[in-house]
Each structure stands twice: as structure tokens, then as C-alpha cells.
Design an enzyme around this catalytic site. Structure first.
Site, short mmCIF file in Angstrom:
data_model
loop_
_atom_site.label_atom_id
_atom_site.label_comp_id
_atom_site.label_asym_id
_atom_site.label_seq_id
_atom_site.Cartn_x
_atom_site.Cartn_y
_atom_site.Cartn_z
CG HIS A 194 11.57 -0.24 16.32
ND1 HIS A 194 11.58 -0.73 17.59
CD2 HIS A 194 10.42 0.44 16.19
CE1 HIS A 194 10.48 -0.37 18.22
NE2 HIS A 194 9.74 0.35 17.38
CD GLU B 204 -6.74 4.26 -0.45
OE1 GLU B 204 -6.82 3.50 -1.42
OE2 GLU B 204 -5.72 4.37 0.25
CE LYS C 185 -3.83 -5.23 -1.41
NZ LYS C 185 -4.88 -4.46 -0.78
NE ARG D 87 -1.93 -3.84 -5.44
CZ ARG D 87 -3.26 -3.81 -5.32
NH1 ARG D 87 -3.93 -2.69 -5.59
NH2 ARG D 87 -3.92 -4.88 -4.95
CG LEU E 172 -3.58 0.00 -2.97
CD1 LEU E 172 -2.23 -0.29 -2.33
CD2 LEU E 172 -4.55 -1.12 -2.65
CE1 TYR F 112 -2.65 -5.19 2.61
CE2 TYR F 112 -4.28 -6.75 1.82
CZ TYR F 112 -3.96 -5.48 2.26
OH TYR F 112 -4.93 -4.52 2.33
NE ARG G 46 8.20 -5.25 19.46
CZ ARG G 46 8.49 -3.97 19.61
NH1 ARG G 46 9.63 -3.61 20.17
NH2 ARG G 46 7.65 -3.04 19.21
#
Ligand code: PLP
Length: 285
Positions: free
Chosen positions: A101, A179, A147, A52, A203, A33, A99
Site C-alpha cells: 500500500h 455532482e 481527479k 487541475r 470536482l 487523470y 504491491r
């Protein structure tokens, strides 16, 4: 000026945007995101955010979508909303599949969600007084430079901060600050900025990068390296950077008052210099 969502090619009110339960973002947090702020109708540092995002997509192997098309949809959703001071959320998950993995080789169609909401600024009193922070043990994975929407440790840390009346939780790994739950951390010592270097443990914040560039332009030294919590506690000033908070002074950590408990001159100067660039329409791309 409606707050709106864009989901897989369609615009709609945010509350009407729905994804299937088999979306891998919902099942596994398998997605990435970006959060972008707009000032006076301009998306701030859009190209930096897109670069990014491109990297996050490539590091996670999410394919089937290009950053160029995402850019167009971001611009279009922002324009359609008519909100000139907005917070734009962009999320891309690997897509929908039963579903399991591994995603294996099945080509999935990524889910692209963009929401545009009115921006709620940091209250002026907090900017003036500075904020409280707490420290929490670093329990996240080893690729914090991506991210990813997988934010459970950040969520738990932020909740703990909130429960203690603090604005932010700062992760500490073996005595070293990494961070905040949603921010980067800076200390000021003898007029110079100290901040953890980029790498897999943090990040690479867009605001962090801009603040470092602004500091250098303003003749303020910047040292990127390991940042011991002990150094932060004894610093002249501590501040956080992030989209939505810009540069925000920290005046107490775990109940310990940073220096005189006031937002310091370097923090103020950098915030002002940052906002000056925003107001002048400085090209942060
Ligand atoms: N660190 C983390 C863990 C974050 O989630 C964020 C922003 O969400 C930041 C730092 C600040 O990054 P940026 O300045 O790009 O918003």
C-alpha cells in the site's frame, strides 16, 4: 487520422499500449487523470486542465513528472493523431512497484499514458429533448476535488443509470446534490443559476467554471452554495456540464419531470454561448 496512444515516451496504436500488472494504477487506482476535448484542431481549455492536473499530482504526492513535460506530450500526441475533433485522455499513475500500500520513499517513475480518439458527440436528439437522470446515494471519499482514477462509486452509479435508461446518475448526500457520476449539476431558478460550491465534495469541473464565467458575462446570476435535491426537483431548469457534453439539459430526475419536461431557455442560451466561444476560438486557457 489514427487513434493513437503515447505510453512512457513511445507512440503506438492504442491496443498495443500495455502496462505491467504491478502498476499502482492497476493495483490501487493510485493515479490521476484528465479528459480534454479538441475542437477544430485546438485543445480546449488546455491550461485549465493542466492546472487541475498539477493540483491532483500535488495533492496525491505523485512526483517525478512535470506538467510542462505532460503538456508537450499531449500536444505532440494530438498533433501526430491528426484528429481535429478529438477526446484526449491523460493518465498518470504513481508507477510500478511490488504491491504494497505505502509507496514509502522509493522514487518511482510515474506511468504516463495519453490516448487520442475521435470524439463522439452527444446525439442531436438528446440535446434537443434533454436527458433523464437518476439520483444515487453519495458513497464516495471526502476528496472528490482530486481527479483520481479511483472511480468505482462513479462506475457503479453510471451503470445503475444506464440500466434504468438514464443518461446520468446524480449523487445526493443528506438531501443535497453534489455532482453527477461524470458531470457537474446546475439548477435554474427565477433566471439564476444555482450550483454546489467548489470544495472537497465536488470536482471543480472545467466546463462548470467556464459556464459560470459565461453566465456572468451574459448577465445571468450565479449562486454557488449548497444545492438541496428538493430545490433541483422544483427548479425551472436543470442541466449538466462536462467535457464532451458541454451544457446538457436534464428533463427528468427519478421519473419526475423537471418543469414542463423541455430543455429550458437558459440552458439553450448557455449552450449556444459556450459553442459560440468555441467556434470563435475564444481563449479558454
Ligand atoms: N464531476 C465528475 C465526477 C467528473 O468525472 C467530471 C468529468 O469527468 C466532471 C464533474 C466534469 O468536469 P469537466 O467539466 O472538467 O469535464
Amino acid at each position: 487520422m489514427p487513434e493513437i496512444a503515447f505510453l512512457n515516451g513511445e507512440f503506438m496504436p492504442i491496443e498495443e499500449a500495455k502496462v505491467p500488472v504491478d502498476d499502482r494504477g492497476y493495483q490501487f487506482g493510485d493515479g490521476v487523470y484528465e479528459v480534454i476535448e479538441s475542437y477544430a484542431g485546438q485543445l480546449w481549455a488546455l491550461e485549465r486542465h493542466l492546472n487541475r492536473l498539477r493540483r491532483s499530482l500535488s495533492e496525491t504526492g505523485i512526483s517525478g513528472i512535470t506538467v510542462e513535460e505532460v503538456r508537450e506530450w499531449i500536444l505532440e500526441t494530438h498533433r501526430k493523431s491528426g484528429i481535429s475533433r478529438a477526446l484526449v485522455y491523460v493518465q498518470i499513475t504513481r508507477g510500478v512497484a511490488p504491491r504494497k500500500h505505502a509507496w514509502m520513499t522509493t522514487p518511482l517513475r510515474p506511468t504516463l499514458l495519453i490516448t487520442v480518439r475521435r470524439f463522439v458527440p452527444v446525439p442531436e436528439e438528446l440535446r434537443e429533448s434533454g436527458v433523464r437522470a437518476i439520483t444515487v446515494p453519495e458513497i464516495r471519499w471526502a476528496r472528490r476535488d482530486i481527479k483520481s482514477i479511483n472511480l468505482l462509486p462513479n462506475v457503479l452509479a453510471a451503470q445503475r443509470a444506464w440500466e434504468r435508461g438514464a443518461f446520468e446518475a446524480i449523487f445526493v448526500d443528506g438531501g443535497y446534490v453534489t455532482e453527477g457520476a461524470a458531470t457537474n449539476v446546475f439548477a435554474v431558478r427565477d433566471g439564476k443559476l444555482l450550483t454546489p460550491a467548489e470544495g472537497p465534495h465536488i470536482l471543480p469541473g472545467i466546463t462548470r467554471g467556464l459556464v459560470i464565467e459565461i453566465a456572468r458575462e451574459e448577465g445571468i446570476g450565479v449562486e454557488e452554495g449548497s444545492l438541496a435535491l428538493e430545490v433541483v426537483m422544483k427548479a425551472d431548469e436543470v442541466f449538466l456540464t462536462g467535457t464532451g457534453i458541454e451544457v446538457l439539459g436534464v428533463t427528468s430526475i427519478d421519473g419526475w419531470t423537471v418543469r414542463d419536461g423541455k430543455v429550458g431557455p437558459v440552458t439553450r442560451r448557455l449552450f449556444e454561448a459556450f459553442m459560440e466561444r468555441v467556434e470563435k476560438g475564444f481563449d479558454a486557457s
